[in-house]
Design an enzyme around this catalytic site. Structure first.
Site, PDB file in Angstrom:
ATOM      1  N   PRO A   1       4.328   4.331  10.470  1.00  0.00           N
ATOM      2  CA  PRO A   1       5.287   3.655  10.888  1.00  0.00           C
ATOM      3  C   PRO A   1       6.673   3.872  10.984  1.00  0.00           C
ATOM      4  O   PRO A   1       7.730   3.575  11.864  1.00  0.00           O
ATOM      5  CB  PRO A   1       5.370   2.161  10.265  1.00  0.00           C
TER       6      PRO A   1
ATOM      7  N   GLU B   1      -0.141   1.232   1.522  1.00  0.00           N
ATOM      8  CA  GLU B   1       1.343   1.086   1.761  1.00  0.00           C
ATOM      9  C   GLU B   1       2.000   2.256   2.218  1.00  0.00           C
ATOM     10  O   GLU B   1       3.009   2.064   2.776  1.00  0.00           O
ATOM     11  CB  GLU B   1       2.098   0.325   0.635  1.00  0.00           C
TER      12      GLU B   1
ATOM     13  N   ARG C   1      -6.096  14.228  27.794  1.00  0.00           N
ATOM     14  CA  ARG C   1      -6.143  14.139  29.205  1.00  0.00           C
ATOM     15  C   ARG C   1      -5.024  15.018  29.878  1.00  0.00           C
ATOM     16  O   ARG C   1      -5.225  15.528  31.105  1.00  0.00           O
ATOM     17  CB  ARG C   1      -5.951  12.915  29.834  1.00  0.00           C
TER      18      ARG C   1
ATOM     19  N   ASP D   1       0.959   9.804  36.784  1.00  0.00           N
ATOM     20  CA  ASP D   1       0.701   8.648  35.846  1.00  0.00           C
ATOM     21  C   ASP D   1       2.239   7.917  35.823  1.00  0.00           C
ATOM     22  O   ASP D   1       3.364   8.564  35.799  1.00  0.00           O
ATOM     23  CB  ASP D   1       0.473   9.125  34.725  1.00  0.00           C
TER      24      ASP D   1
HETATM   25  C1  4G0 Z   1       2.178   2.680   6.282  1.00  0.00           C
HETATM   26  C2  4G0 Z   1       0.854   4.000  11.873  1.00  0.00           C
HETATM   27  C3  4G0 Z   1       1.181   2.501   6.869  1.00  0.00           C
HETATM   28  C4  4G0 Z   1       2.738   3.672   5.889  1.00  0.00           C
HETATM   29  C5  4G0 Z   1       0.216   3.903  10.850  1.00  0.00           C
HETATM   30  C6  4G0 Z   1       0.920   4.663   7.192  1.00  0.00           C
HETATM   31  C7  4G0 Z   1       1.316   1.743  12.219  1.00  0.00           C
HETATM   32  C8  4G0 Z   1       1.487   3.023  12.558  1.00  0.00           C
HETATM   33  C9  4G0 Z   1       0.462   3.454   7.347  1.00  0.00           C
HETATM   34  C10 4G0 Z   1       2.150   4.907   6.514  1.00  0.00           C
HETATM   35  C11 4G0 Z   1       0.021   2.588  10.436  1.00  0.00           C
HETATM   36  C12 4G0 Z   1       2.316   3.356  13.817  1.00  0.00           C
HETATM   37  C13 4G0 Z   1       3.545   6.202   5.305  1.00  0.00           C
HETATM   38  C14 4G0 Z   1       1.753   7.432   6.503  1.00  0.00           C
HETATM   39  C15 4G0 Z   1      -1.002   3.133   7.980  1.00  0.00           C
HETATM   40  N1  4G0 Z   1       0.461   1.528  11.146  1.00  0.00           N
HETATM   41  N2  4G0 Z   1       3.111   2.213  14.242  1.00  0.00           N
HETATM   42  N3  4G0 Z   1      -0.658   2.507   9.370  1.00  0.00           N
HETATM   43  N4  4G0 Z   1       2.437   6.151   6.112  1.00  0.00           N
HETATM   44  O1  4G0 Z   1       2.072   4.207  14.707  1.00  0.00           O
END
Ligand code: 4G0
Length: 249
Positions: free
Chosen positions: A93, A120, A158, A173
């Site tokens: 994220p 987390e 793709r 696209d």
């Molecule tokens: C928290 C990507 C959750 C931290 C992964 C990974 C959303 C996305 C997660 C991590 C995810 C997105 C620091 C790797 C796993 N959620 N928005 N969940 N780290 O792309």
């Protein structure tokens, strides 16, 4: 292209039906040998006797943190399976937003190593040591990075040469650079097929005219108008959208 995925849920990446990567365009690309997706279980590299890949955060707080050692060893092992240098991608994220420009950049690499974390987060020290490109699908949280990794794989595959047939070019696209529009990344135009009239709604006359120059001009105008109405951010300064293709990191 070879794509490795490091995950604690490798079964999510099965290519056998009914798996996501085994159907439609990604499935066809895999059967044609244009991409090979190999998912490796990080847990198999856990050196501790309980095969733990996560532990409680220093400083307290909720949730678990992925440990350095299993992930580091998994990356070293998987990278040694193929001589090509892998572009390491961590789905997070906190990553750089995934755009078609970044997808095009990744499609130019011969090898990707996608890292799907859970919990987390991941111990920051292994992230610093691996120096992955951190990529985010958008401002929301998933249970794990696996579905995000599959989105990256689908979008990249793709674009690989030979994956799309003649009748399904990616050049038209949404978010592809529109020729005749200054290379701007625009939304797609509306599409219609038979019948010519459905529930009192007619197909736009121009599409039945057989005048290909007029049709292309109409489609481009529709793309510009839709983009202006729905995604004015894509028409911002420079006209290039917020997605330059550099690898960053
Ligand atoms: C928290 C990507 C959750 C931290 C992964 C990974 C959303 C996305 C997660 C991590 C995810 C997105 C620091 C790797 C796993 N959620 N928005 N969940 N780290 O792309």
């Amino acid at each position: 292209m070879r794509v490795d995925v490091l995950t604690t849920f490798p079964e999510m990446f099965a290519v056998e039906a009914p798996a996501a990567l085994g159907v439609s365009i990604p499935g066809r690309a895999a059967r044609a040998g244009l991409v090979e997706v190999v998912a490796t279980d990080i847990r198999g590299f856990a050196a501790n006797k309980h095969r733990k890949t996560d532990d409680r955060p220093f400083g307290g707080g909720p949730g678990m943190v992925m440990m350095c050692q299993p992930l580091w060893d998994a990356v070293m092992h998987v990278e040694a399976l193929d001589p090509r240098a892998a572009t390491r991608v961590l789905l997070s994220p906190q990553g750089r937003p995934l755009t078609q420009g970044l997808v095009e950049e990744l499609a130019g690499r011969s090898r990707l190593l996608l890292i799907a974390g859970h919990y987390e987060g991941i111990d920051e020290r292994v992230v610093e040591a691996l120096e992955p490109l951190e990529v985010s699908l958008g401002d929301y949280v998933l249970s794990g990075g696996e579905l995000a990794a599959m989105v990256v794989i689908d979008a990249v595959v793709r674009l690989l040469p030979g994956v799309l047939g003649d009748g399904e070019s990616a050049g038209q696209d949404s978010f592809s650079k529109a020729p005749g529009a200054g290379g701007r990344r625009l939304l797609d135009c509306p599409h219609y097929t038979k019948p010519r009239e459905w529930m009192g709604r007619a197909v736009p006359e121009v599409l039945l005219s057989g005048d290909h120059a007029r049709i292309e001009a109409w489609r481009l105008a529709q793309r510009v108008e839709r983009t202006r109405a729905r995604r004015p951010d894509l028409l911002g300064a420079g006209g290039d959208g917020a997605d330059s293709a550099g690898a960053g990191g």
